[in-house]
Write an enzyme that holds these catalytic residues in place. Structure first.
Site, PDB file in Angstrom:
ATOM      1  N   ILE A 259       0.854  -1.306  -0.495  1.00  0.00           N
ATOM      2  CA  ILE A 259       0.279  -0.382   0.011  1.00  0.00           C
ATOM      3  C   ILE A 259       0.579   1.385   0.410  1.00  0.00           C
ATOM      4  CG2 ILE A 259      -1.656   1.040   1.475  1.00  0.00           C
ATOM      5  CD1 ILE A 259      -2.678  -1.771   2.514  1.00  0.00           C
TER       6      ILE A 259
ATOM      7  N   ASP B 134      11.900   3.497   3.746  1.00  0.00           N
ATOM      8  CA  ASP B 134      11.442   1.664   4.116  1.00  0.00           C
ATOM      9  C   ASP B 134      12.322   1.392   4.767  1.00  0.00           C
ATOM     10  OD1 ASP B 134       9.499  -0.499   2.943  1.00  0.00           O
ATOM     11  OD2 ASP B 134      11.188  -1.383   3.649  1.00  0.00           O
TER      12      ASP B 134
ATOM     13  N   VAL C  79      11.187   2.308  11.639  1.00  0.00           N
ATOM     14  CA  VAL C  79      10.008   2.872  12.492  1.00  0.00           C
ATOM     15  C   VAL C  79      10.024   2.560  13.992  1.00  0.00           C
ATOM     16  CG1 VAL C  79       8.089   4.129  10.891  1.00  0.00           C
ATOM     17  CG2 VAL C  79       8.037   1.972  11.854  1.00  0.00           C
TER      18      VAL C  79
ATOM     19  N   TYR D  48      -3.305  -6.406  16.583  1.00  0.00           N
ATOM     20  CA  TYR D  48      -2.727  -6.146  15.542  1.00  0.00           C
ATOM     21  C   TYR D  48      -4.493  -5.071  15.644  1.00  0.00           C
ATOM     22  CZ  TYR D  48      -3.626  -4.422  10.454  1.00  0.00           C
ATOM     23  OH  TYR D  48      -2.988  -4.038   8.820  1.00  0.00           O
TER      24      TYR D  48
ATOM     25  N   LYS E 137      -4.664  -1.009  15.926  1.00  0.00           N
ATOM     26  CA  LYS E 137      -5.386  -0.290  14.646  1.00  0.00           C
ATOM     27  C   LYS E 137      -5.814   0.551  16.124  1.00  0.00           C
ATOM     28  CE  LYS E 137      -2.332  -1.054  11.055  1.00  0.00           C
ATOM     29  NZ  LYS E 137      -1.481  -0.166  10.596  1.00  0.00           N
TER      30      LYS E 137
ATOM     31  N   ALA F 117      -6.849  -5.778   1.752  1.00  0.00           N
ATOM     32  CA  ALA F 117      -6.101  -5.544   0.459  1.00  0.00           C
ATOM     33  C   ALA F 117      -5.434  -6.733  -0.483  1.00  0.00           C
ATOM     34  CB  ALA F 117      -5.936  -4.474   0.303  1.00  0.00           C
TER      35      ALA F 117
ATOM     36  N   THR G 116      -1.944  -7.526  -0.937  1.00  0.00           N
ATOM     37  CA  THR G 116      -0.703  -7.298  -0.500  1.00  0.00           C
ATOM     38  C   THR G 116      -0.419  -8.766  -0.171  1.00  0.00           C
ATOM     39  OG1 THR G 116      -0.578  -6.453   1.345  1.00  0.00           O
ATOM     40  CG2 THR G 116      -1.044  -5.002  -0.405  1.00  0.00           C
TER      41      THR G 116
HETATM   42  P1  NAP Z   1       2.949  -4.933   3.716  1.00  0.00           P
HETATM   43  O1  NAP Z   1       2.642  -5.555   1.902  1.00  0.00           O
HETATM   44  O2  NAP Z   1       3.395  -6.317   4.516  1.00  0.00           O
HETATM   45  O3  NAP Z   1       4.287  -4.045   3.309  1.00  0.00           O
HETATM   46  C1  NAP Z   1       4.854  -2.972   4.332  1.00  0.00           C
HETATM   47  C2  NAP Z   1       5.667  -2.580   4.429  1.00  0.00           C
HETATM   48  O4  NAP Z   1       6.232  -1.809   5.721  1.00  0.00           O
HETATM   49  C3  NAP Z   1       6.790  -3.754   3.470  1.00  0.00           C
HETATM   50  O5  NAP Z   1       7.753  -2.846   2.918  1.00  0.00           O
HETATM   51  C4  NAP Z   1       7.257  -3.271   4.534  1.00  0.00           C
HETATM   52  O6  NAP Z   1       9.149  -4.214   4.472  1.00  0.00           O
HETATM   53  C5  NAP Z   1       7.111  -2.102   5.506  1.00  0.00           C
HETATM   54  N1  NAP Z   1       7.376  -1.976   7.433  1.00  0.00           N
HETATM   55  C6  NAP Z   1       7.707  -3.488   8.242  1.00  0.00           C
HETATM   56  N2  NAP Z   1       8.248  -3.225   9.121  1.00  0.00           N
HETATM   57  C7  NAP Z   1       8.810  -1.591   9.053  1.00  0.00           C
HETATM   58  C8  NAP Z   1       9.388  -1.006   9.604  1.00  0.00           C
HETATM   59  N3  NAP Z   1       9.466  -1.057  11.268  1.00  0.00           N
HETATM   60  N4  NAP Z   1       9.943   0.349   9.475  1.00  0.00           N
HETATM   61  C9  NAP Z   1       9.264   0.761   8.221  1.00  0.00           C
HETATM   62  N5  NAP Z   1       9.332  -0.396   7.514  1.00  0.00           N
HETATM   63  C10 NAP Z   1       8.214  -1.514   7.577  1.00  0.00           C
HETATM   64  O7  NAP Z   1       1.942  -4.862   4.499  1.00  0.00           O
HETATM   65  P2  NAP Z   1       0.733  -3.277   4.009  1.00  0.00           P
HETATM   66  O8  NAP Z   1      -1.053  -4.478   3.236  1.00  0.00           O
HETATM   67  O9  NAP Z   1       1.266  -3.364   2.171  1.00  0.00           O
HETATM   68  O10 NAP Z   1       0.168  -2.856   4.565  1.00  0.00           O
HETATM   69  C11 NAP Z   1       0.680  -1.523   4.142  1.00  0.00           C
HETATM   70  C12 NAP Z   1      -0.198  -0.564   5.903  1.00  0.00           C
HETATM   71  O11 NAP Z   1      -1.655  -0.889   5.121  1.00  0.00           O
HETATM   72  C13 NAP Z   1       0.231  -1.351   7.472  1.00  0.00           C
HETATM   73  O12 NAP Z   1       0.326  -0.113   8.084  1.00  0.00           O
HETATM   74  C14 NAP Z   1      -1.267  -2.330   7.418  1.00  0.00           C
HETATM   75  O13 NAP Z   1      -1.773  -2.674   9.010  1.00  0.00           O
HETATM   76  C15 NAP Z   1      -2.443  -1.277   6.819  1.00  0.00           C
HETATM   77  N6  NAP Z   1      -3.699  -2.325   6.076  1.00  0.00           N
HETATM   78  C16 NAP Z   1      -3.304  -3.318   5.384  1.00  0.00           C
HETATM   79  C17 NAP Z   1      -4.627  -3.554   5.048  1.00  0.00           C
HETATM   80  C18 NAP Z   1      -4.001  -4.988   4.044  1.00  0.00           C
HETATM   81  O14 NAP Z   1      -5.146  -5.797   3.393  1.00  0.00           O
HETATM   82  N7  NAP Z   1      -3.526  -5.821   3.173  1.00  0.00           N
HETATM   83  C19 NAP Z   1      -6.029  -3.974   5.523  1.00  0.00           C
HETATM   84  C20 NAP Z   1      -5.830  -2.698   6.324  1.00  0.00           C
HETATM   85  C21 NAP Z   1      -4.504  -1.538   6.955  1.00  0.00           C
HETATM   86  P3  NAP Z   1       8.811  -5.537   4.295  1.00  0.00           P
HETATM   87  O15 NAP Z   1       8.589  -6.070   3.500  1.00  0.00           O
HETATM   88  O16 NAP Z   1      10.843  -5.203   4.345  1.00  0.00           O
HETATM   89  O17 NAP Z   1       9.553  -6.113   5.791  1.00  0.00           O
END
Ligand code: NAP
Length: 251
Positions: A18, A37, A60, A150, A154, A183, A185
């Site tokens: 995202i 990142d 972070v 989680y 949130k 979503a 991902t």
């Molecule tokens: P993702 O595919 O796992 O991508 C997350 C990104 O953040 C990755 O590049 C990851 O790097 C990086 N990251 C992880 N830990 C980190 C840290 N400590 N410091 C800096 N960067 C870090 O997740 P996503 O689905 O895109 O989620 C993005 C956000 O949307 C999150 O906050 C998640 O909770 C929220 N969200 C997601 C969904 C969903 O359905 N996907 C729904 C609701 C909310 P690495 O891969 O190298 O660890």
């Protein structure tokens, strides 16, 4: 004029998923975006693909790294208009079987991370009368099995968003949260086996029934772009739901 013309933006966790979609869409809409990142290689690759203004990496959970990344982004961009707190992790576990260390880890990334980033960014956002978009989740508004810590993290992020919005209103800095459903991902891919084992329902069927389809990262970037833009100048303290109706239904 493009929706985000000239906006100077930092997006955490924007090497993939995202965050990357947000960095991409914001750039397409005229913003100058700094990608950040935990993984330097992923960030460099994403920034090159997107045509981003630069890279300022941080984990972070490390406050000093976050402060340095904000300072570097300000240096690259000449100021800061928008902070997107997107970096987040999931850990699936029945709540009361989860280790305390794992509970703390999720809060370190999903709550403490945005907290320290907002603190580091606020002097710059006060100068630009900018705004913060926190990527929360519908898991912060309702409960879900296997996602107890989680959900708690949130919910905390949504509450920090609300309080910051109210406290900082006199400065003109806005704070909003985005609350997506499932979503498409890597995060959701990781959750599927545990969800299927717990519900005995194929994940695709669950998604089709509850939210029509999986969200795309761009669905979420679209809402983030609106909230970050001047079109949302009266929107602050909101927790904006986008979930194909999942949280609207009791059955
Ligand atoms: P993702 O595919 O796992 O991508 C997350 C990104 O953040 C990755 O590049 C990851 O790097 C990086 N990251 C992880 N830990 C980190 C840290 N400590 N410091 C800096 N960067 C870090 O997740 P996503 O689905 O895109 O989620 C993005 C956000 O949307 C999150 O906050 C998640 O909770 C929220 N969200 C997601 C969904 C969903 O359905 N996907 C729904 C609701 C909310 P690495 O891969 O190298 O660890």
């Amino acid at each position: 004029m493009a929706e985000l013309e000239g906006k100077r933006v930092l997006v955490t966790g924007s090497g993939a998923g995202i965050g990357k979609a947000i960095a991409t869409l914001f750039t397409e809409r005229g913003a100058r975006v700094v990608v950040s990142d935990i993984d330097a290689e992923t960030a460099e690759k994403a920034a090159a693909e997107i045509g981003a203004a630069g890279v300022a990496n941080c984990d972070v959970t490390d406050e000093a790294q976050v402060q340095a990344a904000v300072a570097r982004a300000v240096e690259i961009l000449g100021g800061l208009d928008v902070l997107v707190n997107n970096a987040g992790i999931e850990i699936s576990s029945p709540l009361l079987q989860q280790s305390t260390e794992s509970f703390e880890r999720i809060h370190a990334v999903n709550v403490r991370g945005p907290f320290v980033a907002m603190k580091a960014a606020i002097p710059h956002l006060m100068e630009s009368r900018g705004n913060v978009v926190n990527i929360a989740s519908i898991a912060g508004l309702g409960g879900s099995p296997l996602l107890g810590s989680y959900c708690a993290s949130k919910a905390a992020l949504i509450q920090m968003t609300r309080v910051a919005a109210v406290e900082m209103r006199p400065t003109g800095v806005r704070f909003n949260a985005v609350c997506p459903g499932f979503a498409d991902t890597a995060m959701v891919e990781r959750l599927v086996p545990d969800f299927e084992a717990a519900t005995q329902v194929p994940f695709g069927d669950l998604v089709a029934q509850k939210q029509g389809r999986l969200g795309t990262p761009t669905d979420i970037a679209e809402v983030a772009a609106f909230l970050a833009s001047d079109r949302a100048s009266w929107v602050t303290g909101s927790a904006y739901v986008l979930d194909g109706g999942l949280s609207a239904s009791l059955v």
